[in-house]
Write a protein that holds these residues in place. Sequence first.
Motif, mmCIF file in Angstrom:
data_model
loop_
_atom_site.group_PDB
_atom_site.id
_atom_site.type_symbol
_atom_site.label_atom_id
_atom_site.label_comp_id
_atom_site.label_asym_id
_atom_site.label_seq_id
_atom_site.Cartn_x
_atom_site.Cartn_y
_atom_site.Cartn_z
ATOM 1 N N GLY A 217 -18.922 24.608 26.529
ATOM 2 C CA GLY A 217 -19.764 23.446 26.317
ATOM 3 C C GLY A 217 -18.977 22.164 26.458
ATOM 4 O O GLY A 217 -17.734 22.160 26.364
ATOM 5 N N TYR A 218 -19.658 21.050 26.668
ATOM 6 C CA TYR A 218 -18.980 19.769 26.854
ATOM 7 C C TYR A 218 -18.318 19.276 25.578
ATOM 8 O O TYR A 218 -17.418 18.442 25.615
ATOM 9 N N GLY A 219 -18.737 19.819 24.442
ATOM 10 C CA GLY A 219 -18.098 19.463 23.179
ATOM 11 C C GLY A 219 -16.906 20.329 22.857
ATOM 12 O O GLY A 219 -16.155 20.043 21.915
ATOM 13 N N ASP A 220 -16.696 21.390 23.638
ATOM 14 C CA ASP A 220 -15.544 22.270 23.423
ATOM 15 C C ASP A 220 -14.262 21.568 23.869
ATOM 16 O O ASP A 220 -14.235 20.878 24.887
ATOM 17 N N ARG A 221 -13.219 21.798 23.114
ATOM 18 C CA ARG A 221 -11.948 21.146 23.432
ATOM 19 C C ARG A 221 -11.128 21.989 24.396
ATOM 20 O O ARG A 221 -11.012 23.204 24.242
ATOM 21 N N SER A 222 -10.560 21.325 25.398
ATOM 22 C CA SER A 222 -9.617 21.968 26.306
ATOM 23 C C SER A 222 -8.217 21.553 25.892
ATOM 24 O O SER A 222 -7.852 20.377 25.999
ATOM 25 N N GLU A 223 -7.436 22.486 25.401
ATOM 26 C CA GLU A 223 -6.073 22.155 24.989
ATOM 27 C C GLU A 223 -5.235 21.729 26.182
ATOM 28 O O GLU A 223 -4.344 20.887 26.064
ATOM 29 N N ASP A 224 -5.516 22.295 27.347
ATOM 30 C CA ASP A 224 -4.759 21.930 28.550
ATOM 31 C C ASP A 224 -4.991 20.480 28.956
ATOM 32 O O ASP A 224 -4.104 19.832 29.532
ATOM 33 N N LEU A 225 -6.181 19.976 28.669
ATOM 34 C CA LEU A 225 -6.520 18.601 29.051
ATOM 35 C C LEU A 225 -6.374 17.629 27.892
ATOM 36 O O LEU A 225 -6.455 16.412 28.089
ATOM 37 N N GLY A 226 -6.208 18.149 26.684
ATOM 38 C CA GLY A 226 -6.030 17.292 25.517
ATOM 39 C C GLY A 226 -7.264 16.504 25.140
ATOM 40 O O GLY A 226 -7.160 15.407 24.569
ATOM 41 N N ALA A 227 -8.426 17.037 25.450
ATOM 42 C CA ALA A 227 -9.686 16.348 25.169
ATOM 43 C C ALA A 227 -10.812 17.358 25.229
ATOM 44 O O ALA A 227 -10.617 18.505 25.649
ATOM 45 N N THR A 228 -11.994 16.943 24.787
ATOM 46 C CA THR A 228 -13.144 17.811 24.988
ATOM 47 C C THR A 228 -13.485 17.799 26.469
ATOM 48 O O THR A 228 -13.095 16.889 27.213
ATOM 49 N N TRP A 229 -14.221 18.799 26.906
ATOM 50 C CA TRP A 229 -14.609 18.851 28.315
ATOM 51 C C TRP A 229 -15.441 17.627 28.700
ATOM 52 O O TRP A 229 -15.272 17.061 29.776
#
Length: 379
Positions: A217-229
């Motif tokens: 989901g767009y609210g899920d955090r991507s640790e690789d990107l350091g932000a939510t999707w």
Amino acid sequence: MEPEPTSQRTSANNSTYSAAGVDTAAGDLAVELMKSSVKATHGPEVMGGVGGFAGLFDASFLLSYRRPLLATSTDGVGTKVAIAQAIDKHDTIGQDLVGMVVDDIAVVGAKPLFMTDYIACGKVVPNRIADIVRGVADACSATGTALVGGETAEHPGLLGVDDYDVAGAATGVVEADGVLGAELVRDGDVVLALGSSGLHSNGYSLVRHILSVAGLGYGDRSEDLGATWGEALLEPTRLYTSPLLRLIEKLPGGVHSLSHVTGGGIAANLARVLPVGNWSEIDRSTWSPSPVFRVLNDIAGTSLESSEGTWNLGIGFLAVVSPDVASEAISTLAEDGIPAWQVGTVGTGSRPSGDFESGAKGVDGGAVRLIGTYRDGAK
């Protein structure tokens, strides 16, 4: 200028219109909220105020041109708006719109003059509309473009309450003998890449498909990107117009053609601004695609190479320049905060064997292919 919604101009019976789902009072409030941002883009050439049926622009200065040519472009932001709607963040979509429209004008070497925008929505939410237009206005100011007109239309029943789409059109001017294009390109010219800020506004249907299949989901955090999707994917489009125009002015005759890397990817868009019979090999090893491209491909189980015809992979613009100005062009762009580097050269006559892309979007241009392997890590 952002005139009143279409709804206000098609019915005198507001109570009946309200029952049909159109709120003219909300449209009025949206205009009030955006007025100051829009006015900030107006120089003395803009005649009249905000809210008229048409914008007026004093073009008297064109009399000083020897042979002025008007350049025009129109575009939208595509399905990137779906992400803005999903996370209720609307203040960057306007910059994406200006990047897609005004930067296209810079491709021919034209200076943008003015722009108009159009927002269609299911329901006018004043603060949301004002956020969108504020983003447009701020980006117009950054590119030296006056926002002279606009329209906000409420389409209940056609669009959902929280749905909207944006589009825009802009006009610029360039001296006839200053137009950039394939006809100026010469054998041995250098191809420079100008770094992108991310996905810009292309390929979002694929992005959304990848995340949907992966259950993200767009609210899920991507640790690789350091932000939510949602935050990562709404990174606004980098604006190139002002730096490119300064580059053209500083290096007269040195910049031969420009390509805005949008739909179709790197090879197809560069081929459009090379002459028929010319070719170029773009060396992947000269840069490392931004993390967002790597992460999306990893999730999809695909390679970076497989997405070259969809995403910009870290290159937002390409400049074909004379070899004797290439180094100065790179340093000049860096002074304006635009990372740039050499990715190839232009050749004529017999080209190496292999698959090349030739032209795109109806243009009979040159031939381009990408070679080598992408660099690992940050450029």
